[in-house]
Write a protein that holds these residues in place. Structure first.
Motif, PDB file in Angstrom:
ATOM      1  N   TRP A 373      -0.814 -12.593   9.655  1.00  0.00           N
ATOM      2  CA  TRP A 373      -1.028 -11.500   9.071  1.00  0.00           C
ATOM      3  C   TRP A 373      -2.405 -10.745   9.502  1.00  0.00           C
ATOM      4  O   TRP A 373      -3.376 -11.462   9.913  1.00  0.00           O
ATOM      5  N   MET A 546      -5.702  -7.434  -3.104  1.00  0.00           N
ATOM      6  CA  MET A 546      -4.903  -7.103  -1.622  1.00  0.00           C
ATOM      7  C   MET A 546      -3.718  -6.650  -2.120  1.00  0.00           C
ATOM      8  O   MET A 546      -3.169  -5.614  -1.143  1.00  0.00           O
ATOM      9  N   CYS A 547      -2.930  -7.124  -3.122  1.00  0.00           N
ATOM     10  CA  CYS A 547      -1.608  -6.869  -3.247  1.00  0.00           C
ATOM     11  C   CYS A 547      -1.886  -5.282  -4.043  1.00  0.00           C
ATOM     12  O   CYS A 547      -0.940  -4.234  -3.273  1.00  0.00           O
ATOM     13  N   GLU A 550      -2.605  -2.924  -0.475  1.00  0.00           N
ATOM     14  CA  GLU A 550      -1.653  -2.783   0.324  1.00  0.00           C
ATOM     15  C   GLU A 550      -0.431  -2.003  -0.201  1.00  0.00           C
ATOM     16  O   GLU A 550       0.026  -1.275   0.562  1.00  0.00           O
ATOM     17  N   THR A 551      -0.266  -2.195  -1.401  1.00  0.00           N
ATOM     18  CA  THR A 551       0.801  -1.394  -1.935  1.00  0.00           C
ATOM     19  C   THR A 551       0.641   0.039  -2.014  1.00  0.00           C
ATOM     20  O   THR A 551       1.567   0.832  -1.471  1.00  0.00           O
ATOM     21  N   SER A 557       3.182  -5.023  -0.409  1.00  0.00           N
ATOM     22  CA  SER A 557       2.427  -6.389   0.137  1.00  0.00           C
ATOM     23  C   SER A 557       3.031  -7.641  -0.671  1.00  0.00           C
ATOM     24  O   SER A 557       3.496  -7.862  -1.351  1.00  0.00           O
ATOM     25  N   CYS A 560       1.546  -9.745  -3.478  1.00  0.00           N
ATOM     26  CA  CYS A 560       2.128  -9.185  -4.754  1.00  0.00           C
ATOM     27  C   CYS A 560       3.035 -10.478  -5.186  1.00  0.00           C
ATOM     28  O   CYS A 560       3.202 -10.707  -6.538  1.00  0.00           O
TER      29      CYS A 560
END
Length: 779
Positions: A373, A546-547, A550-551, A557, A560
């Motif tokens: 990642w 981050m979920c 990034e989404t 992401s 999630c």
């Protein structure tokens, strides 16, 4: 070998990328200006010669072809030796770099036998093994034998490390340029983690700068935007959906369809023994993850009745809309490159932790994607002043690259189109008065871009001649302190107590207590899949952040999938705590920070200038009717989410505070204050001005994300089925709030409040204390 002058050429494109020279952090560009010798592949410059011993032997790893290159150092130049010599046509066997140590001649002018040469010739033993011209050392039997011996050695080594005789696959994907820092032998890992190792670039920052600075095929003169012959361009009437449509359109949110639903806990446990944590999920949930990210959610319409008024934002019967004041937040952005030391979160910090030493950890199971990642949410950093072509301002959060601006553009273009369809008929007033609207935003990059994209959605291309954009100033110095520009769209810049510990960051105590309580189970669960690195509470909370980021920015992401529905509800509640105590009814400075916008709102509603500038208002701009007009039927102001909650608090919309202070020990099932509903990305507050046949006086309504808010907390405004209040009554109440708010005391007084729940407010004001000294200097 004879020395010749040449320019280093990439061999199979192997040399197009930056390198990492172990064990030192010294990677830089190729030396294309000096001649090279055919004995070695290329020269590399060294960033810090002082860190490297002369003639030190090194290894350099290439991400592109996944090979080690051997090198020597002398006189500030690294000589890179290839594992394959294309001019000879045969492979070069791996050998110890100690064979180079006999060559200690100077790279540039080293003399040997009275002759000057450009680079050292390898030792005789090394020459005999590697550079026997026209002699094919490796024939088919030798190659087959070597292959068999190599496979055997790998299996033996793997068995020694993992305890398993099975061949496990190590994955190393192609890295992006400049993402790899180093490669080192991985430490011993648990048996279940040995199948996949973290790549050297795991956690590194991936940035795509588009468009190119100087594209070679750009010829603007051959692609004019206006070639004439436009044909007839008659325009029709303006839309007025809010005034004419039988049903008001609702926005389900930019992200309204889940690609992957929140995981069930039993799926995440993957057969772990602690069955007490398993919750049955036998019925289909109506849970929407995108509406449970707090202020990181894309905006969505609030259903009629949810705030307490069973009416839509469409004009009520017998009424027509005569004016609109729109306050909205900027669109989706990348995360900041910093996090509060007293709070949690910080995607860039988490990525840096992963990338610091990727050879020391690996991930398995649901976290296996972390092994390769990379961080794609912009470059971390507090200040990126170099990006701003202004000497006076260094923007704290200028982390939005072209892609993030594009994503924000989609959100804001939609909002602009929506507002034009609903309120486009208000532009007819400008045509009648031969004027154009003045919209306001402030100078941060995402604010300017969000405002521009809103205008593109509202007016369409081109924008010239259709409106004027006022850009107020917000900025921070290199030491982190703000420039004191009076600005109601960024009022914290001149509110001294916003930067005072325990006042501006009062929410951190509640926020941290709650996160430490709810996330420990997820931390324990995820740690079983992370080997060689301790996952802290901060790390796991950051994964939830981050979920969302990034989404919104990338469309999807993997983060999630790591959390359950209940954990997402808990994350959403952490955001409620952050904003209730940080910028809304539970903050001691929220009302003071919102009162400046109230002064401007009253000035516009009464068509009279601000009498006294005693808050965050800017007298230079607000006293000039060109930059701050008072007779428009449409006003549009772009700001931040904290300012939206400041204004909601200052307006005294007490329906959002009716449940009282938010607890930090549990999550209430029913809450009157939710950050996702009041301050998501592109949140918008509409102040509708109406004239109604059924009411003698003009009316006003406050609509938050299409949900009509009750005005019963405002003095003199009674319950009304459509949420309306007589405009004169509303104005009188706001004038009283302005008079009762002591901006200097609230923002600059040295009053104190204890940390935590020993003291609280539900009005957004501090306690009145004797002997308080106020020191403010307004610019």
């Amino acid at each position: 070998m004879k020395s010749v002058g040449c320019t280093p050429k990439p061999v199979g494109a192997y040399l197009d990328f930056r390198w990492k020279i172990r064990p030192l952090l010294i990677a830089d560009q190729f030396d294309n200006e000096k001649p090279c010798n055919l004995d070695y592949l290329a020269r590399l410059r060294i960033k810090d010669v002082n860190e490297i011993e002369l003639n030190q032997s090194l290894e350099i790893y290439s991400i592109t072809n996944r090979l080690f290159y051997e090198a020597t150092v002398s006189s500030g130049i690294v000589l890179l030796y290839p594992p394959f010599d294309s001019s000879k046509g045969y492979s070069v066997q791996s050998t110890s770099t100690s064979s180079y140590m006999s060559e200690k001649a100077d790279v540039e002018t080293g003399a040997r036998g009275g002759k000057t040469r450009d680079a050292p010739t390898p030792a005789d033993s090394f020459q005999r093994r590697m550079y026997q011209e026209k002699e094919h050392k490796y024939r088919v039997p030798s190659l087959l034998s070597g292959f068999v011996l190599g496979v055997s050695a790998v299996l033996v080594a793997q068995y020694a490390v993992t305890g398993s005789p099975l061949l496990a696959t190590t994955r190393y994907a192609m890295a992006a340029p400049s993402t790899v820092e180093h490669l080192a032998a991985p430490r011993s890992m648990p048996t279940d983690a040995a199948a996949v190792l973290a790549t050297p670039y795991a956690g590194s920052t991936s940035v795509h700068h588009y468009p190119p600075a100087h594209p070679t095929n750009a010829y603007p003169s051959l692609f004019p935007s206006n070639v004439g012959l436009a044909g007839g361009t008659p325009t029709g009437g303006e839309p007025g959906l809010a005034a004419t449509a039988p049903a008001y359109p609702m926005n389900t949110g930019q992200c309204s369809h889940e690609l992957v639903p929140p995981a069930r806990l039993e799926d995440l446990l993957e057969g772990q023994e602690d069955e007490s944590e398993v919750e049955a999920t036998t019925t289909k949930s109506k849970f929407n993850i995108f509406q449970n990210w707090g202020t990181l959610s894309p905006w969505f319409s609030i259903k009629p009745g949810h705030f307490g008024v069973k009416s839509t934002a469409a004009a009520p019967e017998t009424c027509k809309i005569t004016g609109l004041h729109l306050l909205h937040r900027h669109g989706a952005r990348y995360p900041t490159g910093w996090s509060s030391p007293n709070s949690y979160g910080g995607p860039a910090t988490f990525a840096k932790k992963l990338h610091t030493d990727p050879s020391s950890w690996n991930a398995s199971g649901v976290l296996s994607f972390l092994n390769d990642w990379t961080y794609k949410l912009g470059e971390e950093g507090w200040f990126i002043a170099a990006w701003i072509k202004m000497d006076a301002i260094a923007d704290v959060e200028r982390l939005i690259s072209t892609y993030a601006v594009w994503k924000a553009a989609a959100l804001y273009d939609d909002l602009g189109v929506s507002m034009r369809l609903k309120y486009g008929f208000l532009l007819e007033n400008f045509t009648e008065t031969n004027t154009i609207p003045v919209f306001r935003t402030e100078s941060q990059d995402r604010m300017v871009n969000s405002a521009a994209n809103f205008a593109l959605g509202f007016f369409g291309h081109p924008l010239e001649g259709k409106y004027q954009q006022s850009i107020t100033l917000e900025g921070f110095k290199n030491d982190g302190t703000p420039y004191k520009f009076n600005n109601t769209l960024a009022p914290y810049s001149t509110c001294k107590n916003f930067f005072a510990h325990g006042k501006g960051n009062r929410a951190d105590w509640y926020f941290k207590k709650w996160v430490e309580r709810y996330i420990v189970h997820a931390q324990k669960r995820l740690q079983t899949h992370m080997h060689g690195m301790n996952l802290t509470i901060n790390d796991v909370y950051t994964m939830q952040q981050m979920c969302a980021f990034e989404t919104v920015a990338l469309g999807y992401s993997k983060f999630c999938e790591l959390f359950t529905e209940e954990e997402w509800k808990d994350f959403d509640y952490s955001q409620d705590l952050q904003y209730w105590y940080g910028s809304a009814f539970g903050s001691p400075i929220a009302r003071a920070q919102g009162v400046g916008y109230l002064q401007e709102l009253v000035a516009r509603l009464t068509h009279t200038p601000i009498a006294v500038h005693n808050s965050s208002t800017n007298s230079t701009l607000d006293d000039n009717e060109i930059t701050f007009p008072l007779h428009q039927s449409l006003y549009v102001d772009a700001t931040h989410e904290v300012v939206v909650t400041n204004v909601i608090t200052a307006l005294n919309l007490t329906s959002f505070a009716r449940k009282g202070p938010l607890p930090y020990t549990y999550r209430p099932k029913e809450r009157s204050f939710r950050a996702a509903e009041l301050a998501p990305f592109a949140t918008n507050v509409q102040f509708q001005i109406l004239e109604c046949a059924s009411h003698p006086e003009p009316q006003i309504r406050v609509i938050v994300n299409d949900g009509v808010a009750p005005l019963t907390g405002i003095k003199g405004c009674h319950h009304q089925k459509d949420g309306m209040c007589p405009l004169p009554t509303f104005i009188a109440a706001q004038k009283q709030t302005i008079a009762e708010t002591d901006w200097a005391y609230d923002c600059c007084g040295n009053w104190t409040v204890p940390e935590g729940d020993e003291w609280y407010t539900t009005t957004g004001s501090p306690p009145k204390q004797e002997g308080v000294v106020t020191e403010c200097s307004l610019s």
